[in-house]
Every structure is written in structure tokens, then in C-alpha cells.
Design a protein around this motif. Structure first.
Motif, PDB file in Angstrom:
ATOM      1  N   PHE A 163      -4.969 -10.561 -32.908  1.00  0.00           N
ATOM      2  CA  PHE A 163      -5.760 -11.200 -33.958  1.00  0.00           C
ATOM      3  C   PHE A 163      -7.012 -11.892 -33.418  1.00  0.00           C
ATOM      4  O   PHE A 163      -7.837 -12.359 -34.206  1.00  0.00           O
ATOM      5  CB  PHE A 163      -4.905 -12.248 -34.678  1.00  0.00           C
ATOM      6  N   VAL A 164      -7.161 -11.990 -32.092  1.00  0.00           N
ATOM      7  CA  VAL A 164      -8.263 -12.772 -31.543  1.00  0.00           C
ATOM      8  C   VAL A 164      -9.586 -12.073 -31.824  1.00  0.00           C
ATOM      9  O   VAL A 164      -9.661 -10.832 -31.848  1.00  0.00           O
ATOM     10  CB  VAL A 164      -8.081 -12.992 -30.030  1.00  0.00           C
ATOM     11  N   PRO A 165     -10.665 -12.825 -32.061  1.00  0.00           N
ATOM     12  CA  PRO A 165     -11.971 -12.199 -32.327  1.00  0.00           C
ATOM     13  C   PRO A 165     -12.459 -11.408 -31.110  1.00  0.00           C
ATOM     14  O   PRO A 165     -12.408 -11.874 -29.980  1.00  0.00           O
ATOM     15  CB  PRO A 165     -12.888 -13.410 -32.590  1.00  0.00           C
ATOM     16  N   GLY A 166     -12.883 -10.193 -31.347  1.00  0.00           N
ATOM     17  CA  GLY A 166     -13.394  -9.346 -30.280  1.00  0.00           C
ATOM     18  C   GLY A 166     -12.340  -8.543 -29.561  1.00  0.00           C
ATOM     19  O   GLY A 166     -12.670  -7.568 -28.877  1.00  0.00           O
ATOM     20  N   GLY A 167     -11.086  -8.928 -29.667  1.00  0.00           N
ATOM     21  CA  GLY A 167     -10.015  -8.174 -29.032  1.00  0.00           C
ATOM     22  C   GLY A 167      -9.828  -8.514 -27.561  1.00  0.00           C
ATOM     23  O   GLY A 167     -10.558  -9.323 -26.973  1.00  0.00           O
ATOM     24  N   ILE A 168      -8.831  -7.880 -26.954  1.00  0.00           N
ATOM     25  CA  ILE A 168      -8.474  -8.097 -25.552  1.00  0.00           C
ATOM     26  C   ILE A 168      -9.131  -7.009 -24.704  1.00  0.00           C
ATOM     27  O   ILE A 168      -9.041  -5.816 -25.018  1.00  0.00           O
ATOM     28  CB  ILE A 168      -6.950  -8.074 -25.355  1.00  0.00           C
ATOM     29  N   HIS A 169      -9.778  -7.438 -23.619  1.00  0.00           N
ATOM     30  CA  HIS A 169     -10.413  -6.464 -22.727  1.00  0.00           C
ATOM     31  C   HIS A 169      -9.430  -5.939 -21.690  1.00  0.00           C
ATOM     32  O   HIS A 169      -9.316  -4.724 -21.490  1.00  0.00           O
ATOM     33  CB  HIS A 169     -11.616  -7.109 -22.032  1.00  0.00           C
ATOM     34  N   ARG A 170      -8.708  -6.856 -21.017  1.00  0.00           N
ATOM     35  CA  ARG A 170      -7.796  -6.420 -19.964  1.00  0.00           C
ATOM     36  C   ARG A 170      -6.722  -7.482 -19.755  1.00  0.00           C
ATOM     37  O   ARG A 170      -6.961  -8.675 -19.969  1.00  0.00           O
ATOM     38  CB  ARG A 170      -8.554  -6.171 -18.659  1.00  0.00           C
ATOM     39  N   ILE A 171      -5.537  -7.027 -19.325  1.00  0.00           N
ATOM     40  CA  ILE A 171      -4.405  -7.921 -19.067  1.00  0.00           C
ATOM     41  C   ILE A 171      -3.833  -7.591 -17.690  1.00  0.00           C
ATOM     42  O   ILE A 171      -3.601  -6.418 -17.367  1.00  0.00           O
ATOM     43  CB  ILE A 171      -3.309  -7.783 -20.143  1.00  0.00           C
ATOM     44  N   TRP A 172      -3.639  -8.625 -16.886  1.00  0.00           N
ATOM     45  CA  TRP A 172      -3.006  -8.470 -15.582  1.00  0.00           C
ATOM     46  C   TRP A 172      -1.678  -9.230 -15.597  1.00  0.00           C
ATOM     47  O   TRP A 172      -1.651 -10.448 -15.814  1.00  0.00           O
ATOM     48  CB  TRP A 172      -3.873  -9.028 -14.461  1.00  0.00           C
ATOM     49  N   ILE A 173      -0.581  -8.549 -15.349  1.00  0.00           N
ATOM     50  CA  ILE A 173       0.735  -9.174 -15.254  1.00  0.00           C
ATOM     51  C   ILE A 173       1.003  -9.505 -13.790  1.00  0.00           C
ATOM     52  O   ILE A 173       0.891  -8.639 -12.910  1.00  0.00           O
ATOM     53  CB  ILE A 173       1.843  -8.259 -15.803  1.00  0.00           C
ATOM     54  N   TYR A 174       1.347 -10.766 -13.520  1.00  0.00           N
ATOM     55  CA  TYR A 174       1.628 -11.170 -12.141  1.00  0.00           C
ATOM     56  C   TYR A 174       2.989 -10.636 -11.729  1.00  0.00           C
ATOM     57  O   TYR A 174       4.000 -10.925 -12.369  1.00  0.00           O
ATOM     58  CB  TYR A 174       1.582 -12.694 -12.021  1.00  0.00           C
ATOM     59  N   LYS A 175       3.027  -9.855 -10.642  1.00  0.00           N
ATOM     60  CA  LYS A 175       4.250  -9.215 -10.185  1.00  0.00           C
ATOM     61  C   LYS A 175       4.824  -9.949  -8.966  1.00  0.00           C
ATOM     62  O   LYS A 175       4.109 -10.617  -8.219  1.00  0.00           O
ATOM     63  CB  LYS A 175       3.963  -7.753  -9.817  1.00  0.00           C
ATOM     64  N   ASN A 176       6.125  -9.800  -8.786  1.00  0.00           N
ATOM     65  CA  ASN A 176       6.847 -10.474  -7.707  1.00  0.00           C
ATOM     66  C   ASN A 176       6.802  -9.623  -6.438  1.00  0.00           C
ATOM     67  O   ASN A 176       7.661  -8.755  -6.204  1.00  0.00           O
ATOM     68  CB  ASN A 176       8.292 -10.734  -8.129  1.00  0.00           C
ATOM     69  N   VAL A 177       5.787  -9.858  -5.620  1.00  0.00           N
ATOM     70  CA  VAL A 177       5.689  -9.268  -4.283  1.00  0.00           C
ATOM     71  C   VAL A 177       5.536 -10.448  -3.322  1.00  0.00           C
ATOM     72  O   VAL A 177       4.420 -10.906  -3.056  1.00  0.00           O
ATOM     73  CB  VAL A 177       4.501  -8.292  -4.175  1.00  0.00           C
ATOM     74  N   PRO A 178       6.640 -10.990  -2.802  1.00  0.00           N
ATOM     75  CA  PRO A 178       6.571 -12.269  -2.074  1.00  0.00           C
ATOM     76  C   PRO A 178       5.649 -12.254  -0.876  1.00  0.00           C
ATOM     77  O   PRO A 178       5.016 -13.265  -0.559  1.00  0.00           O
ATOM     78  CB  PRO A 178       8.030 -12.509  -1.655  1.00  0.00           C
ATOM     79  N   GLU A 179       5.555 -11.121  -0.173  1.00  0.00           N
ATOM     80  CA  GLU A 179       4.735 -11.115   1.044  1.00  0.00           C
ATOM     81  C   GLU A 179       3.248 -11.054   0.757  1.00  0.00           C
ATOM     82  O   GLU A 179       2.427 -11.387   1.621  1.00  0.00           O
ATOM     83  CB  GLU A 179       5.122  -9.926   1.934  1.00  0.00           C
ATOM     84  N   LEU A 180       2.849 -10.656  -0.440  1.00  0.00           N
ATOM     85  CA  LEU A 180       1.429 -10.493  -0.734  1.00  0.00           C
ATOM     86  C   LEU A 180       0.672 -11.825  -0.708  1.00  0.00           C
ATOM     87  O   LEU A 180      -0.396 -11.907  -0.087  1.00  0.00           O
ATOM     88  CB  LEU A 180       1.249  -9.783  -2.075  1.00  0.00           C
ATOM     89  N   PRO A 181       1.149 -12.903  -1.356  1.00  0.00           N
ATOM     90  CA  PRO A 181       0.419 -14.181  -1.242  1.00  0.00           C
ATOM     91  C   PRO A 181       0.340 -14.704   0.183  1.00  0.00           C
ATOM     92  O   PRO A 181      -0.676 -15.293   0.579  1.00  0.00           O
ATOM     93  CB  PRO A 181       1.234 -15.131  -2.147  1.00  0.00           C
ATOM     94  N   GLU A 182       1.400 -14.488   0.975  1.00  0.00           N
ATOM     95  CA  GLU A 182       1.366 -14.963   2.363  1.00  0.00           C
ATOM     96  C   GLU A 182       0.325 -14.200   3.170  1.00  0.00           C
ATOM     97  O   GLU A 182      -0.409 -14.800   3.959  1.00  0.00           O
ATOM     98  CB  GLU A 182       2.753 -14.798   2.980  1.00  0.00           C
ATOM     99  N   LEU A 183       0.276 -12.888   2.989  1.00  0.00           N
ATOM    100  CA  LEU A 183      -0.731 -12.101   3.689  1.00  0.00           C
ATOM    101  C   LEU A 183      -2.138 -12.481   3.255  1.00  0.00           C
ATOM    102  O   LEU A 183      -3.060 -12.574   4.084  1.00  0.00           O
ATOM    103  CB  LEU A 183      -0.490 -10.605   3.440  1.00  0.00           C
ATOM    104  N   GLU A 185      -3.133 -15.409   2.036  1.00  0.00           N
ATOM    105  CA  GLU A 185      -3.472 -16.727   2.568  1.00  0.00           C
ATOM    106  C   GLU A 185      -3.779 -16.666   4.062  1.00  0.00           C
ATOM    107  O   GLU A 185      -4.712 -17.329   4.539  1.00  0.00           O
ATOM    108  CB  GLU A 185      -2.325 -17.699   2.304  1.00  0.00           C
ATOM    109  N   GLU A 186      -3.011 -15.868   4.791  1.00  0.00           N
ATOM    110  CA  GLU A 186      -3.283 -15.723   6.224  1.00  0.00           C
ATOM    111  C   GLU A 186      -4.645 -15.091   6.464  1.00  0.00           C
ATOM    112  O   GLU A 186      -5.380 -15.492   7.377  1.00  0.00           O
ATOM    113  CB  GLU A 186      -2.185 -14.879   6.864  1.00  0.00           C
ATOM    114  N   ARG A 187      -4.998 -14.106   5.650  1.00  0.00           N
ATOM    115  CA  ARG A 187      -6.317 -13.484   5.806  1.00  0.00           C
ATOM    116  C   ARG A 187      -7.436 -14.455   5.469  1.00  0.00           C
ATOM    117  O   ARG A 187      -8.482 -14.471   6.135  1.00  0.00           O
ATOM    118  CB  ARG A 187      -6.415 -12.242   4.910  1.00  0.00           C
ATOM    119  N   GLU A 188      -7.232 -15.289   4.439  1.00  0.00           N
ATOM    120  CA  GLU A 188      -8.248 -16.285   4.111  1.00  0.00           C
ATOM    121  C   GLU A 188      -8.437 -17.271   5.254  1.00  0.00           C
ATOM    122  O   GLU A 188      -9.566 -17.645   5.582  1.00  0.00           O
ATOM    123  CB  GLU A 188      -7.852 -17.028   2.833  1.00  0.00           C
ATOM    124  N   ASN A 189      -7.345 -17.714   5.881  1.00  0.00           N
ATOM    125  CA  ASN A 189      -7.456 -18.648   7.010  1.00  0.00           C
ATOM    126  C   ASN A 189      -8.177 -18.005   8.191  1.00  0.00           C
ATOM    127  O   ASN A 189      -9.016 -18.647   8.840  1.00  0.00           O
ATOM    128  CB  ASN A 189      -6.067 -19.118   7.435  1.00  0.00           C
TER     129      ASN A 189
END
Length: 365
Positions: A163-183, A185-189
Motif C-alpha cells: 500500500f505504500v506510495p510508489g511501491g517497493i523497489h527492493r528487499i534484502w532479507i538478512y540471512k544467518n551466515v555467522p562467519e560472514l560478519p566476522e570476516l 569486520e576483520e577485513r575492515e580492520n
């Protein structure tokens, strides 16, 4: 193509204190465009405090100091004659001045705070609806946390917010991949460490180059003096780098050869890997970071391949076609249970602790 020159802040005046008046007189639009609304409000807060303390100083010095000191017998010495305790008991009506000034300054402080709050609300509203901001992806994106399992699908969310004006462009569902945030963060450091090491190396090279040019000028003066005396000095490079006749390019490109020899003498940043300080061999920081960032890029690429089959983990990003659509979602009630599907407008990757999304399914922003 975006013109980045409009986003670049003007150069500050040289000197220790000349930047302060320039910052205070810089137009608000220039600061907001180059640094954002948060930076401008921080400057306004400092400006408000300067005004408050200036008024406090002028009023207390002009009114209270004469009342405390004039017409009083000498009881105290030094600054004690200007204090509140210098008033005698038979001069208690003078205390009314302190009470009136205290109430007046308190009301003035409250008025300044209310004034700045109204200015902030007005600026924030204009900033949010400005063309420069409303057209960005950030202005049309929101983060939803504590999403129930039955709602954590793209088809369900599209139907829920159809019902939102203009509609939805894209949706990202956060998935459970535990090692991905750690990798990630390590790359950012490692990226920040690489940036610091490269900056330190550039500073060292510039400093060495300045020293080289200064010694080159002294060498030229000695060479000119020797030529006048009929002597031929040896070709000596600055910083103790000696050029021989066998060196390639000695006759034609003396400066280039000296620069190459100079770079060999510059100390590159070093560090000891591992969490224990002062233990283990030192490694070249730049080479270490580059090699490990390349390895992490491959590991992150492999971890991302698991996303399609991974389980959803109670969070989703929704990007609307219009800014008003994101604000409509932020104001609606999408679920019947409280503290569920908590919505955060204008969520940016820099403001999100990705590891925390795996630890909490309740709203934490």
C-alpha cells in the motif's frame, strides 16, 4: 556523473586559531552539504555554549561584582572582595541582585535551548526533504528488526507493504551466515591498518624528500664553489646515498636515480601479527595487509554463496521507490505483537553493527 567538487569543503585559513572564526562565519548550507547535518549541529552547539558563557560573564561582571565590592568595608583581600561572601549582614538587600540575576540567566539558558531545538527541527525537516538527500538510497531505505519467522520472506513483505506510495523497489532479507560478519569486520580492520601504514609511509617519504632537496641544494652550492676553484667533486646523493659511475642513468637522470636509492632507505611500517604484544617476528604491515585482504575477499566471496540457502535471521532492509514510502512504513503498525518488526529509517551500513544482528532478534537500535 556526480560532481564531487561541490561536496569538498573550502580550505581552512592557515594558523593555530584562524580556523575558528572562519568556521563560525561559514554559511550553514556549506557545512551541511560538505559534512552533514550532525557536524553542523555540533558546531551550533559549541556556538550556543559560547553565547551562553559570554552573556553569563558580561552580566555577572557588570552587575554582581560591583554589588559585592562597592560600599563594603575591607574584610577580604584580593578576589575575596568580589565574592558573594563579601556582603555584610546589614547589606542583605543586595542578595536580591544575585537572586534576580540567577533567575534571569536560567531563563536565558532555557530560551537558548528552546531556540536551538526549534532551529534543529526546522533544519532537519528541510534537510530530509531536500532534493540532494531525498534522492539518495539512504533516504528511501529502512531497517526492520525482530521480524517473525512467518514474515521473513520477500513475497510476504512485498504483500504486507504493497500500500505504500510508489511501491517497493527492493528487499534484502538478512540471512544467518555467522562467519560472514566476522570476516567482514576483520577485513575492515585490515583496511584501516593498511590505510594508516600507507599514510605513515607517504609521510616518511615526503619528509625524506624534503631532506633530500635541502641537501641537494647544499651539494649544488659546494659543487659550484668547487668548480670556481677548478675542482671536480664526487657525485654524492643526500641521506648518505652515493652514486657511482657504474650506476645506470648517473649521467642523464641523476635525480631519478637518487629517488630510487632514497626509497630503498625509507623504513616501511612493521608490526607483529597476533594478539600477544612484543611476541613473534615483525612483518611488513603493507604487504601483510594486502595479502590478508586478498584472502579475506575470497573467503567472503565463498561465504556469500551460502546466502540463498541460509536461514533468515529476523531482520530485513526495504528500499522504496519514494522517500514518502519509507516514512509511511516507519509510521504504520505491521504486526499485532509489541516490540516486533521495529523499524529504523535511513539505515546506513556505517551505523550497523553486523555481528549484533546475529545476536539479537529484538530491536536494539
Amino acid at each position: 556523473m556526480v560532481d564531487l567538487s561541490d561536496l569538498r569543503a573550502p580550505d581552512l585559513a592557515p594558523g593555530w586559531w584562524r580556523w575558528l572564526p572562519q568556521t563560525l562565519v561559514t554559511p550553514s548550507k556549506t557545512i551541511i552539504r560538505a559534512n552533514g547535518l550532525d557536524a553542523y549541529m555540533s558546531i551550533r552547539f559549541l556556538e550556543m555554549m559560547m553565547k551562553i558563557f559570554a552573556v553569563f560573564t558580561l552580566v555577572t561582571w557588570a552587575i554582581l561584582l560591583p554589588i559585592n565590592a562597592l560600599g563594603m568595608p575591607t574584610q577580604n583581600d584580593g578576589l575575596g572582595r568580589l565574592s558573594f561572601g563579601n556582603i555584610n549582614r546589614n547589606q542583605q538587600p543586595r542578595y536580591w541582585a544575585h537572586l534576580i540575576v540567577a533567575f534571569a540567566l536560567t531563563l536565558f539558558t532555557l530560551w537558548m535551548m528552546r531556540r536551538e531545538l526549534l532551529i534543529f527541527v526546522h533544519l532537519r525537516q528541510n534537510y530530509l526533504i531536500s532534493k540532494e538527500h531525498s534522492r539518495t538510497a539512504q533516504a528511501k531505505t529502512l531497517l526492520i528488526t525482530a521480524v517473525p519467522a512467518e514474515c521473513a520472506s520477500e513475497s510476504y513483505l512485498r504483500q504486507l507493504f504493497s500500500f505504500v506510495p510508489g511501491g517497493i523497489h527492493r528487499i534484502w532479507i538478512y540471512k544467518n551466515v555467522p562467519e560472514l560478519p566476522e570476516l567482514y569486520e576483520e577485513r575492515e580492520n585490515l583496511t584501516l591498518k593498511l590505510e594508516d601504514a600507507a599514510t605513515a609511509l607517504i609521510r616518511t617519504a615526503i619528509k625524506a624528500r624534503v631532506q633530500q632537496e635541502a641537501k641537494a641544494e647544499r651539494l649544488q652550492r659546494k659543487q659550484a664553489k668547487a668548480e670556481r676553484k677548478g675542482k671536480a667533486p664526487a657525485g654524492v646523493f643526500p641521506l648518505g646515498v652515493t652514486a657511482n659511475q657504474e650506476d645506470e642513468g648517473f649521467a642523464g637522470d641523476m635525480e631519478k636515480l637518487g629517488a630510487e636509492k632514497l626509497l630503498e632507505k625509507i623504513h616501511r611500517p612493521m608490526h607483529r601479527p597476533g594478539w600477544m604484544p612484543f611476541i613473534g617476528p615483525k612483518v611488513d604491515t603493507i604487504d601483510y595487509c594486502i595479502d590478508n585482504i586478498a584472502k579475506l575477499n575470497e573467503q567472503i566471496k565463498e561465504a556469500r554463496k551460502k546466502l540463498p540457502e541460509a536461514k533468515s535471521w529476523g531482520a530485513a532492509f526495504i528500499q522504496c521507490n519514494l522517500q514518502i514510502g519509507a516514512h509511511v512504513i516507519g509510521q504504520c503498525v505491521p504486526y499485532h505483537e509489541p516490540m516486533t518488526m521495529y523499524r529504523t529509517l535511513e539505515a546506513t551500513p556505517e551505523d550497523i553493527v553486523w555481528g549484533e544482528l546475529l545476536s539479537y532478534k529484538k530491536p536494539f537500535i
